[in-house]
Design an enzyme around this catalytic site. Structure first.
Site, short mmCIF file in Angstrom:
data_model
loop_
_atom_site.label_atom_id
_atom_site.label_comp_id
_atom_site.label_asym_id
_atom_site.label_seq_id
_atom_site.Cartn_x
_atom_site.Cartn_y
_atom_site.Cartn_z
N HIS A 62 39.42 32.74 -17.58
CA HIS A 62 38.55 33.90 -17.80
C HIS A 62 39.25 34.91 -18.68
O HIS A 62 38.92 36.09 -18.66
CB HIS A 62 38.16 34.55 -16.46
CG HIS A 62 37.37 33.64 -15.57
ND1 HIS A 62 37.96 32.69 -14.77
CD2 HIS A 62 36.04 33.53 -15.36
CE1 HIS A 62 37.03 32.03 -14.11
NE2 HIS A 62 35.85 32.50 -14.45
N GLU B 40 27.24 23.90 -22.31
CA GLU B 40 27.59 24.61 -23.54
C GLU B 40 27.29 23.78 -24.78
O GLU B 40 26.88 24.33 -25.81
CB GLU B 40 29.07 25.01 -23.53
CG GLU B 40 29.39 26.16 -22.59
CD GLU B 40 29.41 25.74 -21.12
OE1 GLU B 40 29.44 24.52 -20.86
OE2 GLU B 40 29.41 26.64 -20.26
#
Lengths: 446, 334
Positions: free
Chosen positions: B138, B68
């Site tokens: 999540h 990322e």
């Protein structure tokens, strides 16, 4: 083939024999570069009857004896050089044979940088500017690499590359303006000294966080590749910054995404006080390149011609072949890390003196020049006086200049000034007007 | 909850399809635009980029390595070089390795360079919010971390029509933007969405329903919860609620919210993210500064608890309509 032999020495495994047995050319191992843009590697059809590994993750042979690859840091990747320490060309075929005018320019830029460093370091000591970082000992890495690039190539730096900017023509007045954070500063006074930037000269403004520029350089190179206008990107960083996660990210992205990019690592022996043996355990930064599938070389950073040759060839191939190149320029940080550092706390004066007196990029180039009668004692004296005068005059001008208007504290946060910022700005001025005797308004532009 | 009337041709789209549509419009009209991130090439784990690689080419829609900080750093570089960069982070829960690149670099690029350089062409997209079973990693709503960062914009849509318009605004906006997409709405939210490009303005909160007694402020998925809360309040308490979708978290539309609270005198802010330091705290603080004398009751925040987002306890964790309804009841009876 030479590359394979050095790989052999490095890893202590007979790659050569393995390659021959497999019937694959050894050079293919290191140079299997597709020129396709963003190509998806073709998966070979799987065939379990073959006694060859079918794994998608690596193309290699099976081996039936247990042996760990030994990293070789004793005789690691060799250091490419053109001149010996006395400035003599070793292998004439490597002399870039630059014109007298070009070489004189190299010398003058390196010495001008050195002079500017001395004066600005002193000015911090005298409380005239808040902070400074010198480039002593690394002038060769700056000028050699900058000279090998096109002016349109984009430069992402770390903080010790002022010579690159100087080579490209950034005027003394603007160096000073940034350090003094005066109203002429292109950066509008927002950053600490030495955080230079120039849109015209394609030198992206420096930021303090280390290594953040590395993946950014990969992105810029990707965009530049798509433009297809014969531009490259160069990314400078130190051997310390190379430990950051961003360095790993940038190397991996540039290789997988096939970017026309030169990674230029200034390995100067120290990250503030941390010596290289506490920074890494492998064979420096150059040895990491092959791990990413990247062409890599180690050069003598104090040899301006070696730096020039390597950068020039890396640039040519990076653009022609759309792949990144890693250049590790070995050098030595003669000065302290910054004005906030006293390096006598962690290294000996003798060590520093060796590099200053016996292996300095500026003196090596001067020997090269004097051997060709391109530079005399008189020239040296005259130039020293002239360059010092130029620096001093810029310095005095910069010191007299007012600071930027505090309005500029609120602009450029976004492209537009938001309602909230507008409100805060009005509130600031109202307060300052009311308490004006406590704010140094006279020093700032109206 | 989803209805949009328009003169231009529309198509039934769910939220991920409306995102695809926005990206399709962008790649068609802007030759410099590129989309990248983990797994975007085959269409993305939430199908937001389906068909785009085939249509526009491998050099424009491509996978990156799993990193990322690299994705965002690379995206900044693309934008600095003048091209339009649309970076996907696979889940907002995984955006933190990129925090340095976002906060120290993207947000400050223009300011620190004196406007010589900027990464206004960068948009970061990430799936956001609870999904029923997402648990710690999540389900997160990290908008509050980024709200504290001058120089970036943070935008969260509630529906497919808003998503496409807001995403196109983020892409066009000359500041780096983070666009959080409520993942639970990717398939669940369906509307008639214009096929052509259009924008929904940033930093303008939208009043979805006018009312006189309580102002409700929320964003993303929580808007749909609040709609039901507003109905419950009307039916069971006879309370008229004014519902505001903030849409842009940073810079947020202070004026619209304050104007509403001046009218109603009561404010309830609700978000899934933990209450302490959540964005409701910023709204609450500003509103009490601006509307102190208009307040009939303390400002109420109905948010997640100060725990990591739990798995099996999700039904107890989320700020559901009963908790919001109860908060309104207490405000009315204060």
């Amino acid at each position: 083939m030479a590359a394979v032999r050095s790989m052999n020495k490095m890893y202590g495994v007979c790659f050569h024999a393995a390659r021959q047995t497999a019937g694959l050319k050894a050079s293919r191992l290191l140079q299997h570069r597709a020129f396709r843009v963003g190509a998806v590697r073709q998966q070979q059809p799987f065939d379990s009857t073959l006694e060859k590994p079918q794994f998608p993750g690596a193309s290699a042979e099976f081996v039936d004896h247990l042996e760990f690859i030994q990293p070789n840091v004793i005789s690691g990747i060799p250091v490419y050089r053109v001149m010996d320490r006395q400035g003599n060309i070793i292998n004439p075929s490597q002399d870039p044979q630059l014109s007298k005018e070009t070489v004189l320019n190299f010398y003058q830029k390196m010495t001008m940088l050195n002079t500017m460093d001395r004066i600005l370091y002193e000015s911090q000591r005298q409380g005239r500017i808040s902070f400074y970082m010198t480039n002593y000992g690394e002038e060769g890495t700056h000028i050699g690499s900058a000279a090998a690039l096109d002016p349109s190539d984009i430069v992402f730096g770390q903080y010790r590359e002022a010579g690159v900017l100087m080579y490209r023509g950034f005027p003394l007045d603007l160096f000073m303006a940034q350090c003094y954070a005066n109203a002429d500063d292109l950066g509008k006074g927002r950053q600490m000294p030495v955080h230079y930037g120039s849109k015209d000269l394609n030198f992206v403004t420096i930021s303090s966080p280390l290594a953040t520029q590395i993946p950014q350089a990969a992105g810029a190179a990707y965009a530049v590749k798509r433009e297809n206008m014969n531009r490259a990107v160069i990314c400078y960083f130190g051997e310390g910054a190379a430990s950051e996660g961003d360095a790993h990210a940038g190397f991996n992205f540039s290789a997988t995404l096939e970017c026309p990019l030169i990674f230029f690592c200034r390995n100067n022996g120290y990250a503030i006080s941390t010596p290289t043996n506490e920074q890494y355990r492998g064979d420096g930064i150059a040895a990491r390149g092959p791990g990413y599938g990247m062409m890599s070389i180690r050069v003598d950073g104090n040899d301006v011609f070696a730096v020039y040759n390597a950068t020039k060839e890396a640039r040519r191939r990076a653009v022609a072949e759309n792949q990144p190149f890693l250049i590790e320029a070995m050098t030595y940080r003669i000065g302290h890390h910054s004005t906030s550092d006293d390096s006598s706390a962690y290294r000996s004066v003798d060590e520093v003196n060796y590099w200053d007196k016996q292996d300095h990029p500026i003196s090596r180039l001067r020997h090269y020049m004097t051997a060709r009668s391109w530079w005399s004692e008189d020239d040296e004296r005259t130039w020293r006086k002239q360059s010092r005068k130029m620096v001093m005059e810029a310095f005095e001008r910069a010191e007299k200049r007012l600071k930027p208007n505090p309005e500029l504290m609120f602009t450029d946060v976004y492209q537009e000034v938001t309602p909230l910022l507008s409100k805060q700005r009005d509130s600031m001025w109202k307060h300052v007007q009311q308490y004006k005797e406590h704010y140094p308004l006279d020093l700032y532009d109206k | 909850h989803f209805a949009f009337t328009s003169q231009c041709p529309t198509q039934k789209m769910n939220l991920f399809q409306s995102v695809t549509s926005a990206l399709d419009n962008t790649l068609a009209s802007d030759p410099t635009a590129v989309i990248f991130g983990e797994d975007v090439a085959f269409g993305g784990v939430f199908r937001c980029t389906v068909g785009l690689r085939d249509k526009y080419g491998k050099d424009r829609v491509f996978n990156t390595p799993l990193c990322e900080q690299g994705i965002v750093g690379f995206g900044i570089g693309v934008a600095v070089a003048g091209a339009t960069a649309i970076a996907e982070i696979q889940f907002a829960d995984y955006i933190y390795p990129a925090f340095d690149q976002i906060v120290n670099e993207a947000a400050k690029y223009r300011y620190r360079s004196g406007n010589l350089f900027d990464c206004g062409n960068l948009t970061i997209r990430a799936p956001w919010g609870c999904v029923g079973h997402g648990s710690l990693y999540h389900s997160q709503s990290p908008e509050a971390f980024f709200a504290h960062c001058p120089g970036i914009k943070v935008v969260i849509p509630r529906s497919p029509v808003q998503a496409k318009g807001l995403l196109l605004s983020c892409i066009a906006d000359q500041n780096p933007c983070i666009f959080f997409e409520p993942k639970i709405l990717y398939r669940a939210a369906v509307e008639q969405v214009p096929v052509e490009a259009y924008t929904v303005p940033l930093s303008q909160a939208e009043i979805l329903q006018e009312g006189s007694d309580v102002t409700l402020v929320a964003w993303g998925t929580q808007i749909h919860v609040m709609r039901e809360v507003a109905n419950m309040a009307q039916e069971k308490l006879g309370v008229s609620c004014e519902l505001i979708d903030l849409q842009t978290i940073l810079p947020w539309d202070v004026e619209t919210v304050c104007k509403s609270v001046v009218k109603t005198g009561r404010l309830l802010i609700s978000h899934e993210a933990p209450v302490t330091g959540g964005f409701a705290a910023e709204i609450s603080s500003t509103v009490q500064e601006e509307c102190f004398l208009n307040l009939e009751a303390p400002i109420s925040r109905v948010c997640g608890y100060d725990t990591p987002f739990p798995h099996i306890f999700e039904p107890f964790y989320i700020p559901d309509k009963w908790k919001c309804f109860d908060a309104i009841k207490r405000m009315i009876n204060y």
